[in-house]
Design a protein around this motif. Structure first.
Motif, PDB file in Angstrom:
ATOM      1  N   VAL A 146       1.084  -0.707  -0.175  1.00 46.67           N
ATOM      2  CA  VAL A 146      -0.323  -0.421   0.482  1.00 46.67           C
ATOM      3  C   VAL A 146       1.034   1.363  -0.281  1.00 46.67           C
ATOM      4  CG1 VAL A 146      -1.741  -1.122   1.460  1.00 46.67           C
ATOM      5  CG2 VAL A 146      -0.135   0.504   2.478  1.00 46.67           C
ATOM      6  N   TRP A 147       2.449   0.875  -0.631  1.00 43.47           N
ATOM      7  CA  TRP A 147       3.342   2.111  -0.099  1.00 43.47           C
ATOM      8  C   TRP A 147       3.728   3.150  -1.589  1.00 43.47           C
ATOM      9  CZ3 TRP A 147       5.549   5.706   2.961  1.00 43.47           C
ATOM     10  CH2 TRP A 147       6.635   6.213   1.704  1.00 43.47           C
ATOM     11  N   SER A 148       3.034   4.183  -1.324  1.00 39.67           N
ATOM     12  CA  SER A 148       3.167   5.090  -2.126  1.00 39.67           C
ATOM     13  C   SER A 148       3.227   6.906  -1.320  1.00 39.67           C
ATOM     14  CB  SER A 148       1.556   5.887  -3.096  1.00 39.67           C
ATOM     15  OG  SER A 148       0.958   6.553  -3.131  1.00 39.67           O
ATOM     16  N   TRP A 149       3.645   7.810  -1.805  1.00 41.26           N
ATOM     17  CA  TRP A 149       4.200   9.240  -1.235  1.00 41.26           C
ATOM     18  C   TRP A 149       2.554   9.702  -1.390  1.00 41.26           C
ATOM     19  CZ3 TRP A 149       8.133  10.099   1.720  1.00 41.26           C
ATOM     20  CH2 TRP A 149       9.235   9.922   1.121  1.00 41.26           C
ATOM     21  N   HIS A 150       1.682   9.063  -2.314  1.00 36.85           N
ATOM     22  CA  HIS A 150       0.111   9.608  -2.432  1.00 36.85           C
ATOM     23  C   HIS A 150      -0.781   9.354  -1.384  1.00 36.85           C
ATOM     24  CE1 HIS A 150      -4.048  10.557  -3.588  1.00 36.85           C
ATOM     25  NE2 HIS A 150      -3.873   9.266  -3.403  1.00 36.85           N
ATOM     26  N   ASN A 151      -0.447   8.255  -1.002  1.00 36.68           N
ATOM     27  CA  ASN A 151      -1.370   7.688   0.215  1.00 36.68           C
ATOM     28  C   ASN A 151      -0.753   8.262   1.955  1.00 36.68           C
ATOM     29  OD1 ASN A 151      -2.948   5.742  -0.523  1.00 36.68           O
ATOM     30  ND2 ASN A 151      -1.553   3.948  -0.555  1.00 36.68           N
ATOM     31  N   LEU A 152       0.873   7.845   2.086  1.00 38.37           N
ATOM     32  CA  LEU A 152       1.367   8.947   2.814  1.00 38.37           C
ATOM     33  C   LEU A 152       1.062   9.718   3.278  1.00 38.37           C
ATOM     34  CD1 LEU A 152       3.649   8.401   5.162  1.00 38.37           C
ATOM     35  CD2 LEU A 152       5.342   9.099   3.422  1.00 38.37           C
ATOM     36  N   ARG A 153       1.050  11.378   1.751  1.00 35.69           N
ATOM     37  CA  ARG A 153       0.118  12.219   2.060  1.00 35.69           C
ATOM     38  C   ARG A 153      -1.277  12.579   2.485  1.00 35.69           C
ATOM     39  NH1 ARG A 153       3.058  12.494  -3.028  1.00 35.69           N
ATOM     40  NH2 ARG A 153       0.928  12.823  -3.819  1.00 35.69           N
ATOM     41  N   GLN A 154      -2.264  11.177   2.510  1.00 43.22           N
ATOM     42  CA  GLN A 154      -3.553  10.950   2.903  1.00 43.22           C
ATOM     43  C   GLN A 154      -3.462  10.879   4.467  1.00 43.22           C
ATOM     44  OE1 GLN A 154      -6.335  11.660   0.702  1.00 43.22           O
ATOM     45  NE2 GLN A 154      -4.310  12.295  -0.905  1.00 43.22           N
ATOM     46  N   VAL A 155      -3.015  10.529   4.451  1.00 39.54           N
ATOM     47  CA  VAL A 155      -3.040  10.120   6.230  1.00 39.54           C
ATOM     48  C   VAL A 155      -1.837  10.978   7.611  1.00 39.54           C
ATOM     49  CG1 VAL A 155      -3.079   7.220   6.231  1.00 39.54           C
ATOM     50  CG2 VAL A 155      -0.775   8.604   6.047  1.00 39.54           C
ATOM     51  N   PHE A 156      -1.103  12.103   6.045  1.00 38.39           N
ATOM     52  CA  PHE A 156      -0.936  12.946   7.317  1.00 38.39           C
ATOM     53  C   PHE A 156      -1.390  14.444   6.998  1.00 38.39           C
ATOM     54  CE2 PHE A 156       3.878  10.824   7.840  1.00 38.39           C
ATOM     55  CZ  PHE A 156       3.688  11.542   9.250  1.00 38.39           C
ATOM     56  N   ARG A 157      -2.072  14.687   5.872  1.00 39.59           N
ATOM     57  CA  ARG A 157      -2.604  15.309   5.802  1.00 39.59           C
ATOM     58  C   ARG A 157      -4.596  16.009   6.738  1.00 39.59           C
ATOM     59  NH1 ARG A 157      -4.258  15.270  -0.266  1.00 39.59           N
ATOM     60  NH2 ARG A 157      -4.567  17.312  -0.277  1.00 39.59           N
ATOM     61  N   ASN A 158      -4.855  14.657   6.653  1.00 39.78           N
ATOM     62  CA  ASN A 158      -6.429  15.398   8.018  1.00 39.78           C
ATOM     63  C   ASN A 158      -6.562  15.583   9.303  1.00 39.78           C
ATOM     64  OD1 ASN A 158      -8.751  13.884   9.502  1.00 39.78           O
ATOM     65  ND2 ASN A 158      -9.189  13.801   7.425  1.00 39.78           N
ATOM     66  N   ARG A 159      -6.885  16.987   9.034  1.00 45.69           N
ATOM     67  CA  ARG A 159      -7.291  17.766  10.779  1.00 45.69           C
ATOM     68  C   ARG A 159      -7.321  16.703  11.716  1.00 45.69           C
ATOM     69  NH1 ARG A 159     -10.649  22.888  12.006  1.00 45.69           N
ATOM     70  NH2 ARG A 159     -10.607  22.522  14.264  1.00 45.69           N
ATOM     71  N   THR A 160      -8.438  15.889  11.301  1.00 42.14           N
ATOM     72  CA  THR A 160      -8.800  15.110  12.652  1.00 42.14           C
ATOM     73  C   THR A 160      -7.705  14.238  13.005  1.00 42.14           C
ATOM     74  OG1 THR A 160     -11.245  15.173  11.635  1.00 42.14           O
ATOM     75  CG2 THR A 160     -10.202  12.982  13.177  1.00 42.14           C
ATOM     76  N   LEU A 161      -6.778  13.459  12.471  1.00 43.58           N
ATOM     77  CA  LEU A 161      -6.071  12.686  12.387  1.00 43.58           C
ATOM     78  C   LEU A 161      -4.764  13.113  12.964  1.00 43.58           C
ATOM     79  CD1 LEU A 161      -5.518  10.016   8.473  1.00 43.58           C
ATOM     80  CD2 LEU A 161      -6.345   9.738  11.745  1.00 43.58           C
ATOM     81  N   TRP A 162      -4.659  14.233  12.514  1.00 45.56           N
ATOM     82  CA  TRP A 162      -3.075  15.539  13.143  1.00 45.56           C
ATOM     83  C   TRP A 162      -3.738  15.366  14.540  1.00 45.56           C
ATOM     84  CZ3 TRP A 162       1.593  16.230  13.141  1.00 45.56           C
ATOM     85  CH2 TRP A 162       1.978  16.003  12.302  1.00 45.56           C
ATOM     86  N   LEU A 181      -0.910   1.274   7.578  1.00 38.55           N
ATOM     87  CA  LEU A 181       0.149   2.718   7.737  1.00 38.55           C
ATOM     88  C   LEU A 181      -0.753   3.503   7.906  1.00 38.55           C
ATOM     89  CD1 LEU A 181       2.122   4.282   5.995  1.00 38.55           C
ATOM     90  CD2 LEU A 181      -0.079   4.829   4.232  1.00 38.55           C
ATOM     91  N   THR A 182      -1.590   4.247   8.355  1.00 37.94           N
ATOM     92  CA  THR A 182      -2.446   5.257   9.524  1.00 37.94           C
ATOM     93  C   THR A 182      -1.512   4.783  11.142  1.00 37.94           C
ATOM     94  OG1 THR A 182      -4.000   5.519   7.729  1.00 37.94           O
ATOM     95  CG2 THR A 182      -4.035   6.186   9.901  1.00 37.94           C
ATOM     96  N   GLY A 183      -2.353   3.370  11.011  1.00 41.01           N
ATOM     97  CA  GLY A 183      -1.618   2.601  12.353  1.00 41.01           C
ATOM     98  C   GLY A 183       0.251   2.851  12.650  1.00 41.01           C
ATOM     99  N   GLY A 184       0.544   2.973  11.533  1.00 42.03           N
ATOM    100  CA  GLY A 184       2.543   3.165  12.062  1.00 42.03           C
ATOM    101  C   GLY A 184       2.707   4.709  12.181  1.00 42.03           C
ATOM    102  N   VAL A 185       1.950   5.928  11.639  1.00 44.27           N
ATOM    103  CA  VAL A 185       1.594   7.156  11.075  1.00 44.27           C
ATOM    104  C   VAL A 185       1.642   7.459  12.515  1.00 44.27           C
ATOM    105  CG1 VAL A 185       1.235   9.548  10.511  1.00 44.27           C
ATOM    106  CG2 VAL A 185       2.218   7.259   9.250  1.00 44.27           C
ATOM    107  N   PHE A 186       0.264   7.682  13.154  1.00 45.85           N
ATOM    108  CA  PHE A 186      -0.186   7.022  14.536  1.00 45.85           C
ATOM    109  C   PHE A 186       1.354   6.787  15.903  1.00 45.85           C
ATOM    110  CE2 PHE A 186      -2.475   5.786  18.450  1.00 45.85           C
ATOM    111  CZ  PHE A 186      -3.164   6.406  18.341  1.00 45.85           C
ATOM    112  N   ASN A 187       1.255   5.719  15.254  1.00 41.48           N
ATOM    113  CA  ASN A 187       2.733   4.823  15.948  1.00 41.48           C
ATOM    114  C   ASN A 187       3.934   6.242  15.812  1.00 41.48           C
ATOM    115  OD1 ASN A 187       3.027   3.203  18.722  1.00 41.48           O
ATOM    116  ND2 ASN A 187       3.325   1.733  17.618  1.00 41.48           N
ATOM    117  N   PHE A 188       4.188   6.426  15.502  1.00 42.29           N
ATOM    118  CA  PHE A 188       5.472   7.589  14.614  1.00 42.29           C
ATOM    119  C   PHE A 188       5.265   8.093  15.836  1.00 42.29           C
ATOM    120  CE2 PHE A 188       6.889  10.631  12.685  1.00 42.29           C
ATOM    121  CZ  PHE A 188       8.133  10.658  12.881  1.00 42.29           C
TER     122      PHE A 188
END
Length: 429
Positions: free
Chosen positions: A217-233, A362-369
């Motif tokens: 599921v890796w791509s820069w596009h997918n990574l941007r999606q899980v970084f750009r959302n205000r609620t996720l931030w 991927l989202t869990g990884g970013v969240f835990n990071f």
């Protein structure tokens, strides 16, 4: 007939978490003796405490990707055995560099663990059981430490800090083999009934239609999606605050009791278990209360966010320990703060609720990071704040982060709904 195999799988994850946190915190138990034997000052110990976090946090995104690609049965067994070997190695170090390197190795091999936990729970449990199941497995870190910290202290008294690392590492290797033989995903488990599979799937469990092992599921596009959302931030910042309190207890708390508050090593080991039990109580209360609210038809936003906000606000009470010299009151304030931090640790439920369905790992990884940046920042900052032996500024620092986390959930985390991912642009020939 509907089976309950999912609870057996949850019990296996629970033990994984106990082992996971034993190997994170054995250094905290050993710190006072180890630092004297290896002649390490507080700034150096702060760096050693943070070494795990550098690797663990930075590898969360790759760990999340691995959790999406490799079946939990294989990946978790490999992680358990490799980080346990690194733990054993810590019993044979002779200086700063060797210990730092092995703590980095421990963090590296533990990195996929929580993304795997989240994948297992998302696969095995319907949404209305998700918060309580997360609370149950996360409670392993507190129940294990509460009951085993006195055991670790006693072990160190008789076997030294070297023996402490060897024994905890051997336990992880044995359990890695047990996990491999007993864990299965829902569609692969021989004992699960069709009725249980239907119950899980109808309730939102995601075990069908996953990407097959080996796809990415890796791509820069997918990574941007899980970084750009205000609620996720909002939940990312909140998780940093939750982990700030957690990492104080996982690293500096025993040193605080022994060196700043003047307690004996054995007594500190037993008193240190009280805040861990309190954190466990807060976590379980929060998880079951949140699921109860959901079953009663209360909105997901209120049911999931309220216990977390209340918990983060309670964690600010750690500052109260600065205003008393009474041991009982010090432990009370520590226990109350960790109770609140425990309440907020159901925050992993938001990964299941908010993540795009094909990007849960991927989202869990970013969240835990984002959350585990605290495992880098907090030990180092406390090392500098307490380098002259005064822990008061350190406790103010932890309390301020708890308040910031509560504000993040109040002002940044909006309506709780699954993030819609924009389709990746297709190049036109």
């Amino acid at each position: 007939m509907r089976t309950r195999v999912r609870y057996g799988m949850l019990a296996l994850v629970f033990v994984n978490v106990v082992i996971n946190y034993l190997d994170r915190t054995n250094l905290a138990v050993a710190a006072s003796s180890l630092s004297k034997d290896l002649q390490l000052d507080k700034v150096e110990m702060g760096l050693i405490f943070s070494a795990f976090g550098w690797a663990y946090a930075l590898l969360q995104v790759p760990g999340g990707l691995l959790a999406d690609r490799v079946v939990p049965r294989v990946l978790y067994a490999a992680c358990l055995i490799t980080w346990s070997l690194a733990t054993i190695g810590q019993g044979f170090v002779r200086g700063f560099a060797g210990l730092f390197a092995l703590r980095v190795a421990t963090g590296t091999f533990e990195a996929p663990s929580y993304p795997i936990n989240n994948r297992v729970v998302t696969s095995w449990f319907p949404e209305h059981e998700r918060a309580s199941s997360i609370a149950l497995y996360v409670s392993g870190q507190f129940i294990g430490l509460a009951f085993l910290t006195p055991v670790l202290v006693t072990l160190q008294v008789y076997a030294g800090w070297q023996g402490l690392f060897v024994v905890t590492g051997l336990a992880g290797i044995i359990w890695g083999v047990v996990w491999y033989f007993f864990y299965r995903d829902p569609l692969d488990h021989p004992s699960v009934s069709d009725a249980e599979l239907t119950y899980i799937e109808d309730g939102g469990g995601l075990f069908r239609g996953r990407k097959k092992a080996g796809t990415s599921v890796w791509s820069w596009h997918n990574l941007r999606q899980v970084f750009r959302n205000r609620t996720l931030w909002g939940v990312y910042i909140g998780q940093f605050a939750v982990n700030a309190t957690l990492w104080f207890f996982l690293t500096w708390f025993p040193t605080y009791l022994v060196e700043y508050r003047g307690l004996s090593f054995i007594k500190s080991g037993y008193l240190a278990s009280v805040p861990f039990l309190s954190a466990c109580a807060g976590l379980l209360l929060s998880g079951f209360l949140s699921d109860h609210f959901t079953r009663k038809g209360i909105s997901v936003s209120i049911a999931r966010k309220t216990p977390i906000i209340a918990g983060l606000l309670l964690s600010v009470s750690i500052v109260g320990a600065n205003y008393t010299d009474d041991t009982a009151m010090i432990i009370f304030y520590m226990a109350l703060a960790f109770f609140g931090s425990g309440m907020a640790l159901i925050s992993w439920v938001f990964v299941s609720i908010l993540s795009p369905k094909h990007l849960i790992g991927l989202t869990g990884g970013v969240f835990n990071f984002m959350g585990n940046l605290a495992s880098i920042v907090v030990p180092i900052v406390i090392g500098f704040l307490a380098k002259d032996g005064d822990f008061k500024p350190a406790l103010v620092f932890i309390g301020a982060l708890g308040l910031a986390g509560a504000c993040s959930y109040i002002f940044l985390v909006g309506k709780i709904e699954r993030v819609n991912v924009q389709e990746e642009p297709v190049a036109v020939a």
